[in-house]
Scaffold this motif. Structure first.
Motif, PDB file in Angstrom:
ATOM      1  N   VAL A  70       0.843  -1.204   0.000  1.00 37.28           N
ATOM      2  CA  VAL A  70       0.000   0.000   0.000  1.00 37.28           C
ATOM      3  C   VAL A  70       0.872   1.246   0.000  1.00 37.28           C
ATOM      4  O   VAL A  70       0.628   2.203  -0.746  1.00 37.28           O
ATOM      5  CB  VAL A  70      -0.942  -0.002   1.209  1.00 37.28           C
ATOM      6  N   SER A  71       1.903   1.231   0.824  1.00 37.91           N
ATOM      7  CA  SER A  71       2.818   2.370   0.900  1.00 37.91           C
ATOM      8  C   SER A  71       3.488   2.625  -0.451  1.00 37.91           C
ATOM      9  O   SER A  71       3.555   3.773  -0.923  1.00 37.91           O
ATOM     10  CB  SER A  71       3.884   2.106   1.965  1.00 37.91           C
ATOM     11  N   ASP A  72       3.973   1.569  -1.098  1.00 41.39           N
ATOM     12  CA  ASP A  72       4.637   1.717  -2.397  1.00 41.39           C
ATOM     13  C   ASP A  72       3.688   2.283  -3.452  1.00 41.39           C
ATOM     14  O   ASP A  72       4.068   3.150  -4.255  1.00 41.39           O
ATOM     15  CB  ASP A  72       5.173   0.367  -2.877  1.00 41.39           C
ATOM     16  N   VAL A  73       2.436   1.794  -3.464  1.00 44.66           N
ATOM     17  CA  VAL A  73       1.464   2.255  -4.455  1.00 44.66           C
ATOM     18  C   VAL A  73       1.152   3.736  -4.249  1.00 44.66           C
ATOM     19  O   VAL A  73       1.130   4.530  -5.205  1.00 44.66           O
ATOM     20  CB  VAL A  73       0.177   1.411  -4.383  1.00 44.66           C
ATOM     21  N   ILE A  74       0.911   4.125  -3.006  1.00 45.81           N
ATOM     22  CA  ILE A  74       0.597   5.527  -2.719  1.00 45.81           C
ATOM     23  C   ILE A  74       1.768   6.428  -3.091  1.00 45.81           C
ATOM     24  O   ILE A  74       1.587   7.490  -3.714  1.00 45.81           O
ATOM     25  CB  ILE A  74       0.221   5.701  -1.234  1.00 45.81           C
ATOM     26  N   LYS A  75       2.971   6.022  -2.753  1.00 44.91           N
ATOM     27  CA  LYS A  75       4.148   6.828  -3.087  1.00 44.91           C
ATOM     28  C   LYS A  75       4.304   6.990  -4.599  1.00 44.91           C
ATOM     29  O   LYS A  75       4.665   8.075  -5.077  1.00 44.91           O
ATOM     30  CB  LYS A  75       5.406   6.188  -2.492  1.00 44.91           C
ATOM     31  N   SER A  76       4.035   5.931  -5.341  1.00 50.24           N
ATOM     32  CA  SER A  76       4.134   6.014  -6.801  1.00 50.24           C
ATOM     33  C   SER A  76       3.154   7.030  -7.356  1.00 50.24           C
ATOM     34  O   SER A  76       3.491   7.833  -8.238  1.00 50.24           O
ATOM     35  CB  SER A  76       3.869   4.636  -7.425  1.00 50.24           C
TER      36      SER A  76
END
Length: 373
Positions: A70-76
């Protein structure tokens, strides 16, 4: 008892918990990060600007891995927004697993997760709304056309049930090298039914053009019982068979226990996607993770493992704890809790013996696809 009530990882934050022993799964998530970033970037750029994004992580489990995707997706997404000078969208996040999952640990970690994410994204992020969704992903979970991005890692090799008609799989607990041909066929056919149903359900729930990224424990060999597939469970079966010989476990107990786990070939995954027809494949590839964490181009000080996962340099000990955090709840239901320490002591020794003789890898199959119009 229904498998939906039995299949779950060890909860909490104890020594045998999934949260403290999921280093294999963490490594796999790291290896597939690029594919997720490409998928979410394409989604955002194809529908500019976006006011909201609905993300579902299926088979989320609990512990530090749960929110990392979730963190990676939001950051992207936020990086794209900054580059294009767009306002951040709102994020609707659905975390799904079977009812026995330790959702409470996830919910308790949300405040610290949001704070950490805000600190890392100094320009700010859009509002994040989290939802726990207990239930099997081999059925409908969400409203029609309510999801924009779906992800699942290390969950879909778990079948919805133990295949029927495998009562002759005696002395084995999985689709093993000594299993009769009908057992191998039954496991594959169960995978076909389950994966096709999964795709059909997600097709109903996803918006057109939405990406889905799935990673399964798989194999490259045509032999489903190869060391790339369920070999780790064959080593567990060795420990259990020794306990039968010693009279600790009844033979009929062992013969009636089978693990609902199938490691597919990439071609088997591709075939089911094409047959079901709702998705087009963008990427299909494999990756590998050594059973020995210290063979994965890292050491205890700079790889994905944290201090709680590196109490010892005994690779067999580390892997046995990882597998215990996955399979123990199922074993307890069938054999009882009293023998668990003995089971995993033997399992660890068997793993260590095999790892001392050869380097063995887990093979992962990752497929990125898009919901057809």
């Amino acid at each position: 008892m229904e498998l939906t009530q039995v299949i779950h990882m060890n909860g909490g934050i104890g020594e045998t918990s999934y949260a403290n022993n999921s280093w294999v799964q963490r490594k796999v998530i790291s290896l597939t990060k690029r594919i997720r970033e490409e998928a979410i970037t394409c989604l955002y750029r194809s529908t500019l600007p976006r006011r909201s994004i609905a993300i579902a992580d299926l088979g989320c489990s609990s512990g530090p891995n749960t929110l990392s995707v979730v963190s990676d997706v939001i950051k992207s997404v936020e990086k794209i927004c900054q580059k294009l000078n767009h306002l951040s969208p709102e994020y609707q996040i659905f975390l799904n697993d079977l009812p026995g999952n330790d959702f409470n640990s996830i919910f308790r970690s949300l405040d610290s997760f949001k704070e950490k994410l805000r600190n890392e994204m100094v320009s700010g992020i859009g509002p994040c709304f989290f939802n726990g969704v207990p239930g099997s992903f081999y059925g409908r979970l969400f409203l029609t056309k309510s999801l924009d991005f779906v992800h699942s890692s290390y969950s879909l090799h778990w079948l919805s049930q133990v295949p029927e008609g495998i009562e002759n799989n005696k002395g084995n607990i999985c689709n093993s090298s000594t299993s009769p041909p009908n057992v191998k066929k039954a496991y594959y056919e169960q995978f076909q039914r389950d994966f096709s149903l999964f795709l059909t359900c997600r097709a109903e729930e996803m918006n057109e053009g939405g990406p889905m990224v799935l990673t399964l424990l798989g194999r490259k060999s045509n032999d489903p019982s190869s060391k790339e597939g369920g070999y780790i469970w064959e080593l567990l079966a060795m420990a259990l068979n020794d306990m039968v010989v010693e009279g600790i476990i009844k033979e009929e107990q062992l013969d009636s226990f089978n693990i609902p786990d199938y490691a597919p070939l990439p071609s088997e995954v591709k075939l089911e996607v094409e047959k079901e027809g709702s998705f087009s494949i963008n990427h299909l590839e494999t990756s590998e993770v050594y059973w020995n964490a210290y063979d994965n181009n890292c050491n205890p000080h700079d790889c994905e493992l944290d201090s709680s996962e590196t109490h010892t340099c005994d690779a067999g000990y580390n892997l046995a704890k990882c597998m215990r955090s996955v399979i123990e709840p199922m074993l307890v239901i069938h054999f009882g809790n009293a023998i668990m320490e003995d089971v995993f002591r033997r399992f660890q020794k068997t793993i260590s013996d095999h790892m001392s003789k050869e380097k063995i890898k887990f093979v992962n199959v990752t497929v990125s696809m898009t919901r057809r119009s």
